[in-house]
Design a protein around this motif. Structure first.
Motif, PDB file in Angstrom:
ATOM      1  N   ARG A 186       0.825  -1.211   0.000  1.00  0.00           N
ATOM      2  CA  ARG A 186       0.000   0.000   0.000  1.00  0.00           C
ATOM      3  C   ARG A 186       0.853   1.252   0.000  1.00  0.00           C
ATOM      4  NH1 ARG A 186      -3.636  -0.247   5.217  1.00  0.00           N
ATOM      5  NH2 ARG A 186      -1.858  -1.391   6.037  1.00  0.00           N
ATOM      6  N   ARG A 187       1.995   1.171   0.640  1.00  0.00           N
ATOM      7  CA  ARG A 187       2.788   2.375   0.853  1.00  0.00           C
ATOM      8  C   ARG A 187       4.042   2.456  -0.009  1.00  0.00           C
ATOM      9  NH1 ARG A 187       0.836   0.396   5.490  1.00  0.00           N
ATOM     10  NH2 ARG A 187       2.689  -0.746   6.112  1.00  0.00           N
ATOM     11  N   LEU A 188       4.519   1.313  -0.532  1.00  0.00           N
ATOM     12  CA  LEU A 188       5.852   1.305  -1.139  1.00  0.00           C
ATOM     13  C   LEU A 188       5.896   0.882  -2.606  1.00  0.00           C
ATOM     14  CD1 LEU A 188       7.659  -0.338   1.913  1.00  0.00           C
ATOM     15  CD2 LEU A 188       7.673   2.078   1.326  1.00  0.00           C
ATOM     16  N   GLY A 189       4.814   0.329  -3.162  1.00  0.00           N
ATOM     17  CA  GLY A 189       4.847  -0.149  -4.542  1.00  0.00           C
ATOM     18  C   GLY A 189       5.162  -1.638  -4.602  1.00  0.00           C
ATOM     19  N   LEU A 190       5.764  -2.096  -5.717  1.00  0.00           N
ATOM     20  CA  LEU A 190       6.114  -3.519  -5.870  1.00  0.00           C
ATOM     21  C   LEU A 190       7.307  -3.815  -4.970  1.00  0.00           C
ATOM     22  CD1 LEU A 190       5.439  -6.172  -7.391  1.00  0.00           C
ATOM     23  CD2 LEU A 190       7.227  -5.529  -9.035  1.00  0.00           C
ATOM     24  N   SER A 191       7.033  -4.556  -3.905  1.00  0.00           N
ATOM     25  CA  SER A 191       8.014  -4.707  -2.822  1.00  0.00           C
ATOM     26  C   SER A 191       8.499  -6.147  -2.720  1.00  0.00           C
ATOM     27  CB  SER A 191       7.366  -4.274  -1.493  1.00  0.00           C
ATOM     28  OG  SER A 191       8.194  -4.581  -0.401  1.00  0.00           O
ATOM     29  N   LEU A 192       9.826  -6.312  -2.794  1.00  0.00           N
ATOM     30  CA  LEU A 192      10.449  -7.614  -2.556  1.00  0.00           C
ATOM     31  C   LEU A 192      10.884  -7.658  -1.101  1.00  0.00           C
ATOM     32  CD1 LEU A 192      11.442 -10.291  -3.858  1.00  0.00           C
ATOM     33  CD2 LEU A 192      13.675  -9.155  -4.124  1.00  0.00           C
ATOM     34  N   GLY A 193      10.381  -8.646  -0.367  1.00  0.00           N
ATOM     35  CA  GLY A 193      10.642  -8.706   1.070  1.00  0.00           C
ATOM     36  C   GLY A 193      11.895  -9.488   1.410  1.00  0.00           C
ATOM     37  N   VAL A 194      12.579  -9.037   2.450  1.00  0.00           N
ATOM     38  CA  VAL A 194      13.738  -9.748   2.991  1.00  0.00           C
ATOM     39  C   VAL A 194      13.467 -10.014   4.471  1.00  0.00           C
ATOM     40  CG1 VAL A 194      16.236  -9.744   3.357  1.00  0.00           C
ATOM     41  CG2 VAL A 194      15.262  -8.506   1.399  1.00  0.00           C
ATOM     42  N   ASN A 195      13.544 -11.284   4.854  1.00  0.00           N
ATOM     43  CA  ASN A 195      13.292 -11.714   6.232  1.00  0.00           C
ATOM     44  C   ASN A 195      14.610 -12.167   6.854  1.00  0.00           C
ATOM     45  OD1 ASN A 195      12.118 -12.765   8.608  1.00  0.00           O
ATOM     46  ND2 ASN A 195      11.806 -14.757   7.639  1.00  0.00           N
ATOM     47  N   LEU A 196      15.133 -11.367   7.769  1.00  0.00           N
ATOM     48  CA  LEU A 196      16.388 -11.727   8.446  1.00  0.00           C
ATOM     49  C   LEU A 196      16.158 -12.616   9.655  1.00  0.00           C
ATOM     50  CD1 LEU A 196      18.318  -8.318   8.398  1.00  0.00           C
ATOM     51  CD2 LEU A 196      18.346 -10.170   6.724  1.00  0.00           C
TER      52      LEU A 196
ATOM     53  N   VAL B 186      14.912  -8.880 -12.786  1.00  0.00           N
ATOM     54  CA  VAL B 186      15.404  -7.968 -13.825  1.00  0.00           C
ATOM     55  C   VAL B 186      15.317  -8.643 -15.192  1.00  0.00           C
ATOM     56  CG1 VAL B 186      17.457  -6.770 -14.693  1.00  0.00           C
ATOM     57  CG2 VAL B 186      16.868  -6.628 -12.262  1.00  0.00           C
ATOM     58  N   ALA B 187      15.693  -9.928 -15.258  1.00  0.00           N
ATOM     59  CA  ALA B 187      15.615 -10.684 -16.521  1.00  0.00           C
ATOM     60  C   ALA B 187      14.175 -10.772 -17.014  1.00  0.00           C
ATOM     61  CB  ALA B 187      16.200 -12.089 -16.321  1.00  0.00           C
ATOM     62  N   ASP B 188      13.224 -10.866 -16.079  1.00  0.00           N
ATOM     63  CA  ASP B 188      11.804 -10.945 -16.448  1.00  0.00           C
ATOM     64  C   ASP B 188      11.212  -9.583 -16.782  1.00  0.00           C
ATOM     65  OD1 ASP B 188      11.908 -13.645 -15.973  1.00  0.00           O
ATOM     66  OD2 ASP B 188      11.008 -13.546 -13.966  1.00  0.00           O
ATOM     67  N   GLY B 189      12.005  -8.533 -16.621  1.00  0.00           N
ATOM     68  CA  GLY B 189      11.516  -7.182 -16.910  1.00  0.00           C
ATOM     69  C   GLY B 189      10.620  -6.612 -15.826  1.00  0.00           C
ATOM     70  N   THR B 190      10.677  -7.195 -14.620  1.00  0.00           N
ATOM     71  CA  THR B 190       9.840  -6.695 -13.509  1.00  0.00           C
ATOM     72  C   THR B 190      10.693  -6.431 -12.270  1.00  0.00           C
ATOM     73  OG1 THR B 190       9.374  -8.989 -12.872  1.00  0.00           O
ATOM     74  CG2 THR B 190       7.758  -7.898 -14.285  1.00  0.00           C
ATOM     75  N   PRO B 191      11.667  -5.525 -12.371  1.00  0.00           N
ATOM     76  CA  PRO B 191      12.470  -5.243 -11.178  1.00  0.00           C
ATOM     77  C   PRO B 191      11.599  -4.641 -10.076  1.00  0.00           C
ATOM     78  CG  PRO B 191      12.856  -3.579 -12.856  1.00  0.00           C
ATOM     79  CD  PRO B 191      12.018  -4.649 -13.506  1.00  0.00           C
ATOM     80  N   PRO B 192      11.940  -4.864  -8.820  1.00  0.00           N
ATOM     81  CA  PRO B 192      11.104  -4.326  -7.740  1.00  0.00           C
ATOM     82  C   PRO B 192      11.229  -2.808  -7.644  1.00  0.00           C
ATOM     83  CG  PRO B 192      13.117  -5.268  -6.831  1.00  0.00           C
ATOM     84  CD  PRO B 192      13.120  -5.584  -8.300  1.00  0.00           C
ATOM     85  N   ASP B 193      10.168  -2.167  -7.149  1.00  0.00           N
ATOM     86  CA  ASP B 193      10.254  -0.734  -6.821  1.00  0.00           C
ATOM     87  C   ASP B 193      11.051  -0.549  -5.537  1.00  0.00           C
ATOM     88  OD1 ASP B 193       8.547   0.130  -8.943  1.00  0.00           O
ATOM     89  OD2 ASP B 193       6.822  -0.587  -7.776  1.00  0.00           O
ATOM     90  N   VAL B 194      10.964  -1.559  -4.672  1.00  0.00           N
ATOM     91  CA  VAL B 194      11.582  -1.431  -3.354  1.00  0.00           C
ATOM     92  C   VAL B 194      11.973  -2.816  -2.823  1.00  0.00           C
ATOM     93  CG1 VAL B 194       9.345  -1.488  -2.164  1.00  0.00           C
ATOM     94  CG2 VAL B 194      11.268  -0.414  -1.037  1.00  0.00           C
TER      95      VAL B 194
END
Length: 257
Positions: A16-26, A73-81
């Motif tokens: 909702r706030r950041l766009g297309l977001s790839l998550g990282v869980n540490l 990136v190869a798929d042409g859909t890099p994350p916004d964040v």
């Protein structure tokens, strides 16, 4: 149903706030590890997900993130964040600063337009390494849900008994505006007691602290996912926008989601 994130890299999801977001869980992928135990956490109560207190290894995080970014990136859909979130508080990771360094290097090399964001409850910002790392990312989003210790204890249940709102506010001021403040507004009941941080007393006191901290932006939001305490109520968009307007009046941009 609340649920854990069972992978180191998750998503991408439309935030909702950041766009297309790839998550990282540490945090552990089979248990929750957090310095808060919020009544609204989408991962559920801490006690529901006990297990090995094992953070994900820095090298594993870097390897998996690189592979996922290359594929996107190869798929042409890099994350916004690229967003650090997951099963608890990411800044508790013992190598948090180094992980952020790895992530920024991968971002710069593979998808330089993407932002790096950290969703944090701010309990670790007194640590120099954490503050340094947060000052390097694009969006360090730090939580403050109330101006009152009693409300924070009810809503967030800090696991450190020494936690105080004043202590956190003083640490936030050290960012000199280079941070985003995020606040969850809700009302309802929990453990048979009413909870409401949208009252005039709550909002006025919170606004005073916002004016002290002077973040570059404020994000106010309400419930959007299942919560461990089932008797909480979502605050209307209109009420959130009314609060946001009062932040805007301080000369600080505010989004309501």
């Amino acid at each position: 149903m609340t649920s854990l994130f069972h992978d180191i890299i998750f998503g991408p999801v439309h935030s909702r706030r950041l766009g297309l977001s790839l998550g990282v869980n540490l945090l552990p992928t089979a248990s929750k590890l957090c310095s808060f135990d919020c009544i609204y956490c989408e991962c559920g109560w801490n006690a529901e997900h006990p297990g090995a207190r094992r953070f994900n290894a820095r090298e594993e995080v870097r390897t998996q993130l690189e592979a996922t970014l290359r594929q996107m990136v190869a798929d042409g859909t890099p994350p916004d964040v690229i967003t650090f979130a997951g099963n608890g508080e990411p800044t508790m990771h013992p190598e948090f600063e180094a992980v952020i360094g790895d992530t920024l290097a991968l971002r710069d090399a593979l998808c330089p337009a993407a932002k790096v964001s950290v969703l944090s409850n701010a309990t670790q910002i007194h640590r120099d390494s954490v503050r340094r790392a947060l000052l390097r990312v694009d969006n360090n989003i730090l939580k403050l849900d109330s101006a009152f210790d009693e409300t924070v204890r009810r809503m967030n249940n800090p696991q450190n008994p020494a936690y105080t709102v004043r202590g956190i506010v003083e640490e936030m001021k050290r960012f000199e505006g280079k941070m985003i403040l995020q606040t969850m507004f809700l009302r309802g009941m929990c453990d048979g007691k009413p909870i409401d941080n949208t009252t005039e007393e709550e909002v006025a006191a919170w606004l005073k602290l916002v004016g002290e901290i002077r973040p570059r932006q404020v994000m106010v939001y309400s419930l959007d996912r299942d919560t461990p305490c089932q008797t909480l109520e979502k605050v209307s968009k209109e009420d959130l926008q009314a609060i946001a307007a009062r932040v805007d009046a301080l000369g600080i941009p505010c989004t309501a989601a």
